[in-house]
Design a protein around this motif. Structure first.
Motif, short mmCIF file in Angstrom:
data_model
loop_
_atom_site.label_atom_id
_atom_site.label_comp_id
_atom_site.label_asym_id
_atom_site.label_seq_id
_atom_site.Cartn_x
_atom_site.Cartn_y
_atom_site.Cartn_z
N ARG A 22 31.12 47.87 49.31
CA ARG A 22 31.16 49.12 48.56
C ARG A 22 31.21 50.29 49.54
O ARG A 22 30.33 50.42 50.40
CB ARG A 22 29.92 49.25 47.66
N VAL A 46 34.80 49.44 45.45
CA VAL A 46 34.27 48.12 45.77
C VAL A 46 35.44 47.14 45.89
O VAL A 46 36.37 47.15 45.07
CB VAL A 46 33.30 47.62 44.68
N ARG A 47 35.39 46.30 46.92
CA ARG A 47 36.38 45.24 47.02
C ARG A 47 35.70 43.93 47.42
O ARG A 47 34.70 43.92 48.15
CB ARG A 47 37.48 45.59 48.03
N ALA A 48 36.26 42.84 46.89
CA ALA A 48 35.74 41.51 47.20
C ALA A 48 36.28 41.07 48.55
O ALA A 48 37.49 40.91 48.72
CB ALA A 48 36.14 40.53 46.11
N LYS A 77 30.34 35.35 39.56
CA LYS A 77 31.19 35.76 38.45
C LYS A 77 30.70 35.27 37.10
O LYS A 77 30.91 35.92 36.08
CB LYS A 77 32.63 35.26 38.68
N GLU A 121 36.82 36.66 48.69
CA GLU A 121 37.33 35.99 47.49
C GLU A 121 38.17 34.77 47.85
O GLU A 121 38.16 33.76 47.14
CB GLU A 121 38.17 36.97 46.66
N ASN A 148 29.04 43.76 36.01
CA ASN A 148 28.99 42.31 36.23
C ASN A 148 27.73 41.73 35.61
O ASN A 148 26.61 42.11 35.98
CB ASN A 148 29.01 42.00 37.74
N THR A 202 25.99 47.85 39.67
CA THR A 202 26.77 46.64 39.37
C THR A 202 26.68 46.28 37.89
O THR A 202 26.76 45.12 37.52
CB THR A 202 26.28 45.45 40.22
N ASP A 247 24.21 39.81 41.19
CA ASP A 247 24.55 40.68 42.33
C ASP A 247 23.28 40.85 43.15
O ASP A 247 22.24 41.25 42.60
CB ASP A 247 25.03 42.05 41.85
N GLN A 268 30.91 41.37 48.67
CA GLN A 268 31.53 42.60 48.18
C GLN A 268 31.24 43.72 49.18
O GLN A 268 30.15 43.76 49.77
CB GLN A 268 30.95 42.99 46.82
#
Length: 676
Positions: free
Chosen positions: A306, A313-315, A292, A318, A270, A267, A274, A304
């Motif tokens: 993975r 990776v997708r949120a 964030k 969100e 970012n 990560t 995390d 998230q």
């Protein structure tokens, strides 16, 4: 208005005659406390550690308990209970036959095991460790332990002190929470495991990384995870260095369990937090949460996902305006259970893996400690009027209560009633509050008010049990307790949480004033003209702020571990990122932001009697802040009292100290509200 009943009524139903007697601090200190738990892979057995208070020794001790979930009406039984060892942190082996746990051996936290069917515990590893996680393959043990920076194995020991007694440092952190830096860090090691033994000194995994994993002071095993095949370890770590006290940049790393290569930062892109790496049972997904905004500890934690095969990776959440606090996969890897604060309660949610849509599974109260079973999940639940017990549920069906560990201890105690109300606060926003009415208050009588302000400041005085600030104890002493979740509180959306930034004494104070007025207007039994206010941490700050900015509001104030001089706090607190985020930068750059909300600037207006409490081991808000409050009150000729705990940190934890703390606080409030 919402009337709370789920746990309160169930307690009253089994507690004997109503109006028996109120709750006291002696009752709370004596309560059994459910800790960490685990469920066997086949879902038959539940084990947990349970703390009992040893008042004579001024500490708690823990035992292991078990419950057979396959038998209707089964009652809990002790599994391991050596008073000299203090068994805790149970975990099942993959075959479900053994329970590993932490217990003392010759003054060290060693790893033991006991058969789920009972028997004599056996020593697994006698290294002094902080905790462990068993590999899904059952052939390795991941442990974490404090060792010198760069340790190559568990055998590396802290060098013996030589020369004088001085501590010397060339950079910060020099101290954290309640301990001075001693050159050691929490690090990871893997031990081979066979036939219930984990010999040797382990293979170090952290390598040249400098930091604590799990993180300190509150990190635990939820920051570590094994891959399904037992070949990879995932861990959370904030790399140390000159920026450590300024950083919330926790990252998730992956490292081979044999230590053959260095950890890889998954990560790195970012710069905010995390954490909570959680691998799906089918081995396909790594779920975790991410913030964030760097340096902001209360940013929204978004789940998230993975893909461990592709790295994509997708949120997932969100679009959900709630901050996730924990993650647990269902046994079939089709559902991700999450806990999150939601309008005064902490609930369990099921997350859809495609859309991220949350489905709330639990109702009122504070739920946590979620454990997946083949048919559903087990969790803990508590409320403002009931301590934690274990429950089991499947989907949105009615939960089954598994334990009632304090049934006998709470028998005959008449709990207060609680209502949840809302009102228009600062900016016309909806603000929520809990109001607690003392049991047995005579018809037509009025109760003096205990106006309780939570800490954080990004926190909540929500529908949960506490062993430190417990509103039911104030109600038990005859007070109507009012707790307002002012702007800055959590569980109401991220914008509401963010609203306190650089506005510590603004909207929150307005909310508190409006909330007290709304509560006293709504509840005729609540005497707002005969009130004392009390708070700790940010709540303590607010007491110091109220003293100069609402000086006619209360008969007395109770300030625990609160900021008094924002300038001194900016240079003395150990986690600089917190203060600098809250006020928009370091003091030397934005001094006006600090001074705008600095209680020390309003001492000339103080006139309310003040009780000041603090722990000398508090490095978050150093105890000199409390001395400053007391000195200011004394110089102003204001009735005041200082209570200093040399053996406590930001929190008052020892049983006898807790009893003393409540005696001081309630005694002070009784004096000025004329309660007898």
């Amino acid at each position: 208005m919402q009337k709370l009943s789920l746990l309160a009524l169930s307690l009253l139903a089994g507690a004997g005659a109503a109006h028996a007697r109120p709750l006291t601090i002696d009752d709370v200190v004596s309560l059994s406390r459910i800790g960490s738990a685990d469920v066997s892979p086949d879902g038959r057995w539940l084990v947990w550690d349970q703390r009992e208070t040893d008042l004579a020794a001024n500490k708690g001790r823990t035992d292991l308990w078990r419950l057979d979930l396959s038998k209707k009406g089964a009652v809990p039984e002790k599994l391991a209970a050596d008073p000299a060892k203090g068994e805790s942190s149970p975990a099942f082996t993959p075959d479900g036959k053994w329970v590993f746990f932490i217990a003392d051996k010759d003054g060290k936290a060693a790893i033991w095991r006991v058969a789920i069917g009972g028997g004599t515990p056996e020593l697994v590893a006698d290294q002094d460790v902080g905790g462990f996680r068993i590999a899904p393959t059952g052939d390795k043990l991941l442990v974490w332990a404090d060792r010198p920076v760069g340790a190559t194995s568990l055998a590396d020991a802290k060098p013996a002190a030589t020369g004088g007694s001085a501590r010397t440092y060339d950079g910060y952190f020099v101290r954290h929470w309640d301990a001075w830096s001693d050159g050691q860090r929490s690090q990871l090691f893997v031990l081979p495991l066979a036939d219930g033994k984990a010999p040797g000194n382990g293979t170090a995994l952290v390598g040249t990384l400098v930091g604590d994993t799990p993180s300190k002071p509150f990190g635990d095993g939820s920051e570590l995870a094994w891959s399904k095949d037992g070949k990879t370890v995932y861990f959370t770590l904030r790399e140390a260095g000159t920026t450590e006290p300024l950083s919330t940049n926790l990252d998730i790393f992956a490292v081979p369990a044999d230590g053959s290569t260095a950890p890889v930062n998954l990560t790195e892109a970012n710069d905010a937090t995390d954490t909570l790496p959680t691998v799906s049972p089918d081995g396909k997904w790594l779920a975790y949460v991410a913030m964030k905004r760097p340096t902001y500890e209360a940013d929204r934690q978004v789940v998230q996902l993975r893909n461990l095969a592709t790295g994509e990776v997708r949120a997932l959440t969100e679009g959900w305006d709630r901050s996730v606090g924990s993650l647990t996969w269902s046994k079939d890897s089709r559902t991700l259970y999450a806990t999150a604060q939601d309008t005064g309660n902490d609930a369990v949610f099921a997350l859809d893996l495609t859309t991220g849509k949350p489905t709330r599974l639990t109702g009122e109260g504070t739920a946590g400690g979620v454990l997946a079973t083949p048919k559903g999940y087990v969790y803990t639940l508590n409320s403002l009027t009931a301590p934690s017990d274990l429950y089991m549920a499947s989907g949105k069906g009615k939960p089954t209560r598994l334990t009632w560990v304090n049934k006998e201890k709470l028998a005959g105690i008449d709990m207060p009633t609680v209502e949840h109300m809302s009102f228009k606060g600062a900016n016309g926003d909806t603000v929520w509050a809990y109001v607690m009415k003392p049991a047995g208050l005579p018809e037509g009588a009025k109760a003096p008010t205990a106006f309780l302000v939570h800490g954080g400041p990004q926190s909540s005085f929500g529908n949960g049990w506490s062993y430190r600030w417990n509103p039911a104890l104030f109600a038990g002493a005859g007070y109507g307790a009012v707790m307002v979740d002012f702007h800055g509180s959590t569980g109401y959306g991220q914008a509401f949480t963010d609203a306190i930034n650089q506005d510590w004494g603004g909207k929150p104070l307005e909310d508190l004033k409006l909330g007290l007025a709304a509560a006293t207007a709504k509840y005729g039994w609540l005497d707002g003209s005969n009130a004392c206010a009390a708070g700790g941490s940010y709540g303590g700050y607010m007491m110091n702020w109220i003293a100069g900015n609402w000086p006619d509001g209360f008969k007395c104030l109770v300030t625990h571990a609160g900021v008094f001089d924002a300038r001194a706090m900016a240079y003395e607190t150990e986690e600089l990122w917190f203060d600098e985020w809250e006020h928009g930068g370091p003091y030397y750059e934005v001094a006006a932001n600090y001074e705008k909300w600095n209680p020390v600037n309003y001492v000339a207006k103080w006139k309310t009697p003040m009780l000041v409490l603090h722990g000398e081991k508090d490095f978050r808000i150093p105890y000199t802040q409390g001395i400053g409050v007391f000195t200011a009150a004394q110089r102003r000729g204001i009735e005041s009292r200082l209570v200093m705990y040399p053996d406590e940190n930001h929190w008052i934890l020892k049983p006898k100290n807790s009893i003393q703390w409540y005696g001081e606080v309630l005694g002070w409030m009784d004096k000025y509200t004329k309660r007898k």
